[in-house]
Design a protein around this motif. Sequence first.
Motif, mmCIF file in Angstrom:
data_model
loop_
_atom_site.group_PDB
_atom_site.id
_atom_site.type_symbol
_atom_site.label_atom_id
_atom_site.label_comp_id
_atom_site.label_asym_id
_atom_site.label_seq_id
_atom_site.Cartn_x
_atom_site.Cartn_y
_atom_site.Cartn_z
ATOM 1 N N ALA A 45 0.827 -1.209 0.000
ATOM 2 C CA ALA A 45 0.000 0.000 0.000
ATOM 3 C C ALA A 45 0.860 1.257 0.000
ATOM 4 N N GLY A 46 1.940 1.248 0.785
ATOM 5 C CA GLY A 46 2.828 2.404 0.816
ATOM 6 C C GLY A 46 3.524 2.628 -0.513
ATOM 7 N N ASP A 47 3.903 1.539 -1.179
ATOM 8 C CA ASP A 47 4.583 1.663 -2.466
ATOM 9 C C ASP A 47 3.624 2.122 -3.559
ATOM 10 N N VAL A 48 2.379 1.673 -3.486
ATOM 11 C CA VAL A 48 1.367 2.148 -4.423
ATOM 12 C C VAL A 48 1.119 3.644 -4.207
ATOM 13 N N ALA A 49 1.070 4.068 -2.944
ATOM 14 C CA ALA A 49 0.869 5.486 -2.652
ATOM 15 C C ALA A 49 2.022 6.328 -3.192
ATOM 16 N N ALA A 50 3.255 5.846 -3.032
ATOM 17 C CA ALA A 50 4.416 6.571 -3.553
ATOM 18 C C ALA A 50 4.362 6.670 -5.072
ATOM 19 N N THR A 51 3.900 5.610 -5.718
ATOM 20 C CA THR A 51 3.777 5.605 -7.179
ATOM 21 C C THR A 51 2.668 6.540 -7.628
ATOM 22 N N GLU A 76 -0.913 -3.103 -9.116
ATOM 23 C CA GLU A 76 -1.909 -2.507 -8.222
ATOM 24 C C GLU A 76 -2.090 -1.013 -8.497
ATOM 25 N N ALA A 77 -0.991 -0.312 -8.782
ATOM 26 C CA ALA A 77 -1.057 1.141 -8.981
ATOM 27 C C ALA A 77 -1.488 1.530 -10.385
ATOM 28 N N GLY A 78 -1.421 0.569 -11.321
ATOM 29 C CA GLY A 78 -1.607 0.894 -12.727
ATOM 30 C C GLY A 78 -3.020 1.210 -13.153
ATOM 31 N N THR A 79 -3.997 1.075 -12.270
ATOM 32 C CA THR A 79 -5.355 1.490 -12.605
ATOM 33 C C THR A 79 -5.495 3.010 -12.568
ATOM 34 N N HIS A 80 -4.469 3.705 -12.114
ATOM 35 C CA HIS A 80 -4.453 5.172 -12.082
ATOM 36 C C HIS A 80 -4.758 5.726 -13.474
ATOM 37 N N ALA A 81 -5.486 6.829 -13.510
ATOM 38 C CA ALA A 81 -5.946 7.398 -14.781
ATOM 39 C C ALA A 81 -4.810 7.803 -15.702
ATOM 40 N N ASN A 82 -3.654 8.152 -15.155
ATOM 41 C CA ASN A 82 -2.537 8.592 -15.987
ATOM 42 C C ASN A 82 -1.709 7.439 -16.556
ATOM 43 N N VAL A 83 -2.071 6.201 -16.255
ATOM 44 C CA VAL A 83 -1.318 5.055 -16.768
ATOM 45 C C VAL A 83 -1.968 4.558 -18.053
ATOM 46 N N ALA A 84 -1.201 4.635 -19.157
ATOM 47 C CA ALA A 84 -1.696 4.176 -20.452
ATOM 48 C C ALA A 84 -1.320 2.728 -20.719
ATOM 49 N N ALA A 85 -0.209 2.282 -20.138
ATOM 50 C CA ALA A 85 0.267 0.921 -20.381
ATOM 51 C C ALA A 85 1.235 0.536 -19.280
ATOM 52 N N LEU A 86 1.480 -0.763 -19.186
ATOM 53 C CA LEU A 86 2.392 -1.321 -18.191
ATOM 54 C C LEU A 86 3.556 -1.999 -18.907
ATOM 55 N N ALA A 87 4.732 -1.909 -18.304
ATOM 56 C CA ALA A 87 5.900 -2.626 -18.821
ATOM 57 C C ALA A 87 6.567 -3.349 -17.661
ATOM 58 N N TYR A 88 6.664 -4.660 -17.785
ATOM 59 C CA TYR A 88 7.249 -5.505 -16.755
ATOM 60 C C TYR A 88 8.650 -5.910 -17.187
ATOM 61 N N ILE A 89 9.630 -5.666 -16.305
ATOM 62 C CA ILE A 89 11.021 -6.018 -16.576
ATOM 63 C C ILE A 89 11.428 -7.121 -15.601
ATOM 64 N N ALA A 90 11.466 -8.376 -16.082
ATOM 65 C CA ALA A 90 11.776 -9.511 -15.198
ATOM 66 C C ALA A 90 11.027 -9.364 -13.874
ATOM 67 N N ALA A 91 9.709 -9.209 -13.999
ATOM 68 C CA ALA A 91 8.909 -8.774 -12.858
ATOM 69 C C ALA A 91 7.772 -9.743 -12.548
ATOM 70 N N PHE A 92 7.293 -9.658 -11.317
ATOM 71 C CA PHE A 92 6.074 -10.344 -10.940
ATOM 72 C C PHE A 92 4.877 -9.614 -11.555
ATOM 73 N N ALA A 93 3.937 -10.400 -12.091
ATOM 74 C CA ALA A 93 2.702 -9.829 -12.632
ATOM 75 C C ALA A 93 1.528 -10.596 -12.009
ATOM 76 N N PRO A 94 1.207 -10.289 -10.770
ATOM 77 C CA PRO A 94 0.216 -11.081 -10.043
ATOM 78 C C PRO A 94 -1.218 -10.844 -10.515
ATOM 79 N N ASP A 95 -2.055 -11.819 -10.246
ATOM 80 C CA ASP A 95 -3.490 -11.704 -10.483
ATOM 81 C C ASP A 95 -4.157 -11.265 -9.171
ATOM 82 N N GLU A 96 -5.447 -11.065 -9.232
ATOM 83 C CA GLU A 96 -6.198 -10.658 -8.046
ATOM 84 C C GLU A 96 -5.968 -11.640 -6.902
ATOM 85 N N GLY A 97 -5.649 -11.110 -5.723
ATOM 86 C CA GLY A 97 -5.453 -11.934 -4.542
ATOM 87 C C GLY A 97 -4.077 -12.533 -4.403
ATOM 88 N N GLU A 98 -3.210 -12.328 -5.409
ATOM 89 C CA GLU A 98 -1.863 -12.878 -5.351
ATOM 90 C C GLU A 98 -0.867 -11.864 -4.806
#
Length: 232
Positions: A45-51, A76-98
Amino acid sequence: MATIRNIVLVHGGFVDGSGWQGVYDHLTADGYRVAVVQNPTLTLAGDVAATHQVLDALDGPAVLVGHSYGGVVITEAGTHANVAALAYIAAFAPDEGESVSSLIADPPPGAPVPPILPPQDGFLFLDRDRFAASFAADVPENVAAFMADSQVPWGVDALGGTVSEPAWQTKPSWYLVATDDRMIPPPAQRAMSERAKATVTETPGSHAVYVSRPAVVAAAIAQATRGVNGQA
């Protein structure tokens, strides 16, 4: 949609935003406006707030980029209105509840196991002596040693933070697989990217591919901006 010129970079666990400098240099040289989130990695939650704080300050849409645990943050943070797309770099891409905890709970037989030490007062570190081999095998030895000795404590609560509404379900996503990763096994990266219906590219590289191969990572991020902009 306005042409994407903004890029926001989110780091993962054990490190801070300074590791993005090489990627930042390539992207800004190409005319992008780049912001680096210094997410504390104490709680999701804190990291989403910082983002969100960084996204709120933008003058238009952005591609939101995450490395490793940063992928959970951008999911989690990418639903923000200013986010047009996501880019994952060797990253976790969790689903709901993960969470990171749930995604790493049952590694496949033979998969490398990250050398995470037992928690100390609610924080995690990687074994310094095994840091380079696991996290940064293709990074210059002196740089990998510095990364090992300057680890940021990663909060156990951040590992357990679960995603409520995965942004990749509604936003286009791109994924760069690091094929020599010994922190997040490449098969796991491919499975998560496929589930997210991401546009995937692969490159030789360790988990610290954003440090060792910044031009490749910058190119992958630029590909996302071109994709959103309707360019080849």
